[in-house]
Scaffold this active site. Sequence first.
Site, PDB file in Angstrom:
ATOM      1  N   HIS A 232       0.848  -1.191   0.000  1.00  0.00           N
ATOM      2  CA  HIS A 232       0.000   0.000   0.000  1.00  0.00           C
ATOM      3  C   HIS A 232       0.886   1.245   0.000  1.00  0.00           C
ATOM      4  CE1 HIS A 232      -3.710  -2.205   0.772  1.00  0.00           C
ATOM      5  NE2 HIS A 232      -2.974  -2.986   1.528  1.00  0.00           N
TER       6      HIS A 232
ATOM      7  N   LYS B  43      14.802  -7.706  -1.440  1.00  0.00           N
ATOM      8  CA  LYS B  43      15.407  -7.406  -2.743  1.00  0.00           C
ATOM      9  C   LYS B  43      15.784  -8.718  -3.422  1.00  0.00           C
ATOM     10  CE  LYS B  43      19.959  -6.615  -0.721  1.00  0.00           C
ATOM     11  NZ  LYS B  43      21.040  -5.695  -0.516  1.00  0.00           N
TER      12      LYS B  43
END
Length: 186
Positions: free
Chosen positions: A118, A167
């Site tokens: 979000h 990542k």
Amino acid sequence: MMGSGLRERVSGRTIAAGEAVFKEIHHIQRAIEPTLMRLNYQYLPKDEFQRTLSELLGQDVADSVTVLPPFYTDFGKHITLGTNIFINRGVMFTDLGGIDIEDHVLIGPFAKLLTVNHPTDPTERRGLITKPIRVKRNAWIGAGATILPGVTIGENAIVAADATVTKDVPDNVTVAGTPARVVQTS
């Protein structure tokens, strides 16, 4: 047609609260509920389980794929599975942004693959940010690991139990910790 090309329209972008596509997303989420309930809350022989999983995902699931219930997803239609995959119990796929799992992948119990986030701005927070996840061939995701939006897990990589992957993970390494970092190279 409802759902037609939806992955291409929503993956890799911010969807503002109130966009028309939310209606389509919610329609699909409601439509999969009976199939998800059947998959998780009644005994199904292997062949019927595979057919039900194929129905849920909207693709033929290879016989070499093993999924142990309960299998959790909030959308279901944006998951692609290769062959010779093992998904242990309680794995959660938040797949609106797309999750692609290549051949020979192992996923431990209660792992989470999350393609939705979000916005941090409180005035935009009801919107969604979607980024796909890709798990390359022969990767192993350990129990309780969390894979965040936009991450690629490299070929032959290992994600240690309870790691939080923020990542991309290179090929042929082991990552551990929160946030995950390389702890071993093969």
